[in-house]
Scaffold this motif. Structure first.
Motif, PDB file in Angstrom:
ATOM      1  N   VAL A 151       0.924  -1.426   0.324  1.00 13.41           N
ATOM      2  CA  VAL A 151      -0.289   0.159  -0.074  1.00 13.41           C
ATOM      3  C   VAL A 151       1.029   1.163   0.260  1.00 13.41           C
ATOM      4  N   GLY A 152       0.784   1.832  -0.275  1.00 10.30           N
ATOM      5  CA  GLY A 152       1.696   3.560  -0.815  1.00 10.30           C
ATOM      6  C   GLY A 152       3.029   3.946  -2.460  1.00 10.30           C
ATOM      7  N   THR A 197      13.021   1.901 -13.445  1.00  4.93           N
ATOM      8  CA  THR A 197      12.164   1.990 -13.738  1.00  4.93           C
ATOM      9  C   THR A 197      12.668   2.654 -12.145  1.00  4.93           C
ATOM     10  N   LEU A 198      10.979   3.364 -11.058  1.00  8.86           N
ATOM     11  CA  LEU A 198      11.933   3.936  -9.968  1.00  8.86           C
ATOM     12  C   LEU A 198      10.119   3.948  -9.544  1.00  8.86           C
ATOM     13  N   TYR A 199      10.584   3.871  -7.941  1.00  5.31           N
ATOM     14  CA  TYR A 199       9.098   3.178  -6.521  1.00  5.31           C
ATOM     15  C   TYR A 199       9.026   4.671  -6.355  1.00  5.31           C
ATOM     16  N   ILE A 200       7.734   5.044  -5.858  1.00  2.00           N
ATOM     17  CA  ILE A 200       7.303   6.386  -5.119  1.00  2.00           C
ATOM     18  C   ILE A 200       6.774   5.855  -4.133  1.00  2.00           C
ATOM     19  N   GLU A 201       7.319   5.429  -3.105  1.00  2.00           N
ATOM     20  CA  GLU A 201       6.983   5.585  -1.764  1.00  2.00           C
ATOM     21  C   GLU A 201       5.684   6.657  -0.841  1.00  2.00           C
ATOM     22  N   THR A 202       4.823   5.841  -0.565  1.00  2.00           N
ATOM     23  CA  THR A 202       3.888   7.246   0.487  1.00  2.00           C
ATOM     24  C   THR A 202       4.202   6.642   1.568  1.00  2.00           C
ATOM     25  N   THR A 203       4.605   7.170   3.164  1.00  2.00           N
ATOM     26  CA  THR A 203       3.761   6.462   4.199  1.00  2.00           C
ATOM     27  C   THR A 203       3.104   7.635   5.392  1.00  2.00           C
ATOM     28  N   SER A 236      -3.462   4.824  -3.119  1.00  2.00           N
ATOM     29  CA  SER A 236      -3.141   3.575  -2.311  1.00  2.00           C
ATOM     30  C   SER A 236      -3.453   3.533  -1.133  1.00  2.00           C
ATOM     31  N   LEU A 237      -2.574   4.929   0.150  1.00  2.00           N
ATOM     32  CA  LEU A 237      -2.375   5.047   0.897  1.00  2.00           C
ATOM     33  C   LEU A 237      -2.859   5.210   1.677  1.00  2.00           C
ATOM     34  N   ALA A 238      -4.223   6.148   0.618  1.00  2.00           N
ATOM     35  CA  ALA A 238      -5.859   6.729   1.536  1.00  2.00           C
ATOM     36  C   ALA A 238      -6.299   6.075   1.393  1.00  2.00           C
ATOM     37  N   PHE A 291      -6.433   5.803 -12.288  1.00  4.38           N
ATOM     38  CA  PHE A 291      -7.109   5.474 -11.492  1.00  4.38           C
ATOM     39  C   PHE A 291      -7.733   3.974 -11.416  1.00  4.38           C
ATOM     40  N   ASN A 292      -8.685   4.131 -12.352  1.00  8.58           N
ATOM     41  CA  ASN A 292      -9.616   2.439 -12.942  1.00  8.58           C
ATOM     42  C   ASN A 292      -8.423   1.156 -13.247  1.00  8.58           C
TER      43      ASN A 292
END
Ligand SMILES: Nc1ncnc2c1ncn2[C@@H]1O[C@H](COP(=O)(O)OP(=O)(O)OP(=O)(O)O)[C@@H](O)[C@H]1O
Length: 961
Positions: A773-774, A788-794, A871-873, A948-949
């Protein structure tokens, strides 16, 4: 001797020429005389420092009486001898300071008297027929260094000394000096006997009372004194052999000395030695004859050492000079002989001839303005002095002018089929690039010339930009020249230096023309995006002049100073980042992008190109090695994942070097253990059967002990199923002698790959198997290709109105703004979807982009960031194996991005199954080769809701394609 001068009364004592009055038969004198090889008749001592007169030990007659008498006899022709006071009667004398050396009895010395009072007194005393004075050496000033030669300033100060001051500065022991003559302020003194000052009588001029000193009595037959004196004589003799200066002194002395007594010998030695004044004064003050002789011996010995050094210096210099002169003379003679025989003309004519010879065949094709300059310079060369600097400048200039390929062109080949063959031969894939090049050649064929275009090959390192450039040159049959402008900051590198500078050179392009010998080469300008910032002039502008087809027909190099036509030169540039190329330059270029290779392409390149060239370079035969597909694949996937193939090439080279070492070791062992097998065998027996037979023979031939020494790797290879033995048959002499050599085939498989290239160094870009998640995977473009790179949110903390976003990961300004936009867009979407969810309003969030050490920027991660926040929300992970790219606007529109091919390749490398691109990039994607697109589920979107979909809802996503 004085006695004799006085008695003869006809000799006049002359300051420069003293005539002998007595030919002494003293043995000592004879020794010296014979060594000097002298004759009194040619004794001329004019201008010398030391002169000899007589002196007495106290019993002498007065010399001035003789002089006076002689003068009188000349003028009056009378022989009346007046009674004059003898030298020993002078107990009060004028004190004459000597600055440089003491005066020894028996020598004469010219001194300059600057004090007018003293000079007048001396003059007067001479006229009063009392021509004697006391000559005393001046002491150095207490702090003065005696070894330092006094300057004229110091001399001046000495002349100022008067009265008591002068008295205190005089050495006590001096010499009674006869005033022989006075010319102006020059007074010639003749030394007579030693004196000691007792007291001062008057101050100006200084007059002193003196005691007359006598040598201590000594035994003439004393052996030690005799021996010492002989040693002095023999040393003097040695010095005389080398020093001509001394020979003159001896010559003079021997002419005027009567008996050579020991004290006189001591005085003589000391006086003519080059010893310093204090050492001489010491000898003067010594009344003990033996001690005086010893002191003198020291001085003359030292003199001998000096004369030896002098001789060796003179010899060395003479040898050097004569050697150089000889060489010069011989050279000149050689030149003259060659000239006479017609073998060589002089330098200038030869040079002019050489230049004319060079330019003559080109005369027809050479532009007239160049010919005119060459002729003018040749005429100028004739007028210049060969040793002048102008001559060498003109010679170098003519050298360049005549060496350039004026009007020389290689025949261009516009055969498209041949060109295609060459390009395929050198490079795998790159279909679009090759197509563009073939189009370019086709246009050239129709126009009859290929000029007017500058091709710029852009792409990450190691994708073959430089080597494609070389292939184009080969395809077009043009000469190839490459120069890198990376970091170039000096305009002179391109346009040359002016000839006025020392060591001036033309610019790179003129050097290129001279180097390749044709006027239509293909010039590859490497790393044009890394052009330096010039400190003197702008290199980009200079390149513009060089590359621009409108301007380069009349390119002016500062050194050549004549315009040259570069319009036939084909320029190909390479760059990693097109955006870094200065705009005016980019404007004139036709950019051909090479994006990088996917695994499949790399496999082909490795197999068909890199392996082949490396194998040949290492001297390994194809049958000696097998690298399996699995090994190559593992190499590409685990070791060389970057866009280019340079690293792959390095790894293949590493493998082959190791194989070469194994084979050589193996070969040495077999050579050492193998026994020659003599057998008559028909050549057709050497088939597959023979392989097995001979193999068993060989195994018998190997010493089991030696065999056990083989390396582990070889064992591994031998024990593997695929190891084989091949035989080489060799015929020698009449008999067919078969030498069996085994050539092990080295197998490189996935299992033993680490033995060759070590452990994998590349860590996968993919750090999550299923993104939590996130976390969402994005696609980025760098100068090294796509990645490629990741975006991480916490979530950090919650609180009423605490809705903020904290950013990390070395993000640039544009990327930071993108994150803020994503935050707003995500908040709006959440509000629409779950109106009662206050997540964004009340949560403090942290967004990070890993690989924190790498700076990142650009807007293309906007859609990825929005998805990560949502995704986090919603606490919902995104679909598995999904990657996306696209700039997002505040209203949720998705804008196009760059580097579609690179990003697609990177996505494939990270085993992504679904990619989301902006709709506007559909065209770029469609242009990609089928093998790049193969197996990918790609979606094109223009609104964020579509993403989003796709990311969160599987069913709806099926409709967006
Ligand atoms: N498609 C290809 N087929 C065969 N060999 C290739 C291919 N692409 C690259 N190579 C080989 O890879 C090596 C590196 O290529 P090259 O030096 O031309 O790279 P480059 O793009 O000019 O790199 P840089 O930007 O660092 O100068 C060369 O030996 C070249 O032959």
């Amino acid at each position: 001797m004085l006695k004799l001068i006085a008695s003869s009364r006809i000799h006049r004592v002359h300051p420069t020429v003293l005539r002998p009055a007595h030919h002494s038969a003293s043995p000592l004198l004879r020794v010296l005389s014979s060594l000097g090889g002298l004759s009194w008749r040619n004794a001329n001592v004019g201008g010398r420092y030391f002169f000899c007169s007589d002196s007495s030990d106290g019993s002498d007659h007065v010399v001035d009486a003789g002089v006076q008498a002689a003068e009188e006899s000349e003028s009056k022709a009378s022989a009346i001898v007046p009674t004059y006071p003898r030298p020993e009667d002078y107990l009060t004398v004028l004190a004459l300071p000597l600055i440089h050396r003491p005066l020894f009895p028996g020598f004469y010395m010219p001194v300059f008297v600057k004090d007018p009072k003293l000079l007048a007194a001396l003059q007067e005393s001479r006229e009063r027929q009392a021509p004697y004075a006391g000559a005393f050496l001046l002491k150095d000033e207490p702090e003065a260094d005696p070894s330092v030669v006094s300057s004229s300033d110091a001399d001046k100060n000495v002349y100022d000394l008067k009265g008591k001051e002068l008295f205190n500065r005089l050495h006590e022991v001096g010499t009674l000096a006869q005033i022989s003559s006075i010319h102006g302020d020059q007074v010639i003194l003749i030394g007579h006997r030693r004196l000691r000052i007792t007291e001062m009588v008057s101050e100006d001029p200084l007059t002193v009372k003196v005691d007359h000193l006598k040598d201590k009595t000594y035994n003439k037959d004393d052996d030690i004194i005799k021996a010492t004196s002989f040693e002095v004589i023999s040393t003097l003799r040695d010095v005389l052999k080398t020093s001509s200066l001394w020979r003159d002194h001896v010559q003079t002395y021997t002419k005027h000395i009567g008996d050579f007594t020991y004290p006189r010998l001591a005085d003589f030695g000391a006086a003519i030695s080059g010893a310093n004044k204090l050492q001489c004064q010491q000898v003067l003050e010594e009344l003990d004859v033996y001690k005086r002789l010893k002191l003198t011996l020291e001085l003359v010995k030292k003199e001998m050492e000096i004369s030896k050094i002098q001789e060796s210096i003179a010899k060395a210099i003479e040898e050097k000079i004569s050697g150089e002169q000889r060489r010069y003379l011989l050279n000149e003679q050689l030149k003259a002989i060659k000239k006479e025989l017609g073998l060589e003309t002089d330098d200038k004519t030869a040079l002019t001839g050489k230049f004319r010879e060079r330019i003559e065949p080109k005369r027809e094709k050479c532009p007239p303005h160049i010919l005119q300059v060459i002729d003018e310079e040749l005429a100028k060369l004739q007028l210049l002095e060969a040793s002048s600097s102008e001559f060498s400048v003109t010679r170098n200039y003519l050298d360049w002018l005549t060496a350039l390929p004026w009007g020389e062109y290689s025949d261009e080949n516009f055969d498209v089929t041949r060109a295609q063959k060459i390009l395929d031969e050198d490079h795998y894939g790159l279909t679009d690039v090759k197509e563009r090049i073939l189009e370019f050649i086709a246009v050239g064929k129709l126009r009859g010339t290929s000029q007017g275009k500058i091709i710029c090959l852009s792409g990450p390192p190691g994708v073959g930009k430089t080597s494609i450039g070389r292939s184009i040159a080969r395809a077009l049959n043009r000469k190839f020249f490459r120069f890198s402008v990376g970091g170039l900051a000096d305009v002179a590198e391109i346009k040359g230096h002016r000839r006025t500078y020392i060591g001036a050179m033309p610019g790179k392009i003129v050097q290129c023309l001279k180097n390749v010998g044709t006027s239509n080469p293909l010039v590859l300008i490497d790393e044009i995006d890394k052009l330096g910032r010039g400190h003197a002039g702008d290199p980009a502008s200079a390149l513009l002049e060089l590359l621009d087809p409108e301007q380069n027909a009349n390119f002016l190099d500062h050194y050549l100073d004549v315009t040259i036509d570069l319009s036939k030169v084909l320029f190909v540039c390479t760059a990693n980042v097109v955006e870094m190329i200065p705009n005016p330059l980019l404007d004139r270029m036709e950019v051909v992008a090479i994006a990088g290779y996917i695994t499949d392409e790399k496999m082909h390149i490795a197999r068909d190109y890199l392996e082949k060239t490396t194998r040949e370079a290492c001297g390994i035969k194809p049958e000696q090695v097998e690298v399996t597909d699995a090994a190559l694949l593992a190499l590409i996937e685990n070791y060389c994942r970057e866009s280019g193939v340079r690293n792959l090439q390095k790894h293949i080279e590493k493998i082959y070097r190791k194989i070469a070492l194994q084979l050589v070791r193996q070969g040495e062992m077999i050579d050492a253990t193998m026994l020659p097998i003599k057998d008559k065998v028909d050549s057709d027996e050497l088939g597959q059967n023979a392989v097995q037979n001979k193999n068993s023979e060989l195994v018998e031939g190997i010493d089991p002990e030696k065999e056990s020494e083989t390396s582990d790797e070889i064992h591994k290879v031998q024990s593997s199923d695929q190891s084989q033995c091949l035989e080489v048959a060799k015929e020698s002499g009449g008999d067919k002698e078969i030498e069996t050599k085994t050539i092990e085939q080295v197998l490189v498989d996935e299992s033993n790959l680490t033995d060759f290239v070590g452990k994998p160094v590349f860590h996968a870009e993919r750090i999550y198997d299923q993104t939590p998640v996130g976390v969402v995977m994005g696609l980025a473009w760098t100068a090294m290709g796509g990645s490629t790179l990741y975006i991480e949110t916490t979530f950090v903390e919650e609180g009423e109105g605490k809705g903020t976003l904290h950013l990390t990961g070395q993000l640039g300004d544009v990327m930071k703004e993108s994150a803020q936009i994503a935050h707003t867009v995500a908040r709006r979407i959440l509000l629409e979807r779950e109106p009662e969810n206050p997540f964004f309003a009340n949560s403090k969030l942290h967004l990070h982009v890993p690989a924190g050490a790498t700076p990142k920027d650009g807007p293309s991660a906007g859609s990825t960031m929005t998805t990560s926040l949502l995704s986090l929300a919603m606490k919902k992970p995104v679909k598995k194996d999904l990657a996306m790219t696209g700039e997002v606007t505040l209203t949720g529109k998705i804008l196009p991005i760059g580097g579609v091919k690179e990003k697609t390749i990177a996505a494939r490398r990270s085993e992504v199954k679904t990619i989301i691109f902006p709709s506007a990039n559909r065209r770029d994607f469609d242009e990609l080769a089928p093998n790049v697109k193969e197996g990918l589920d790609v979606h094109f979107v223009d609104d964020y809701m579509q993403i989003f979909n796709l990311a969160f809802d599987d069913e709806q996503s099926q409709n967006i394609k």
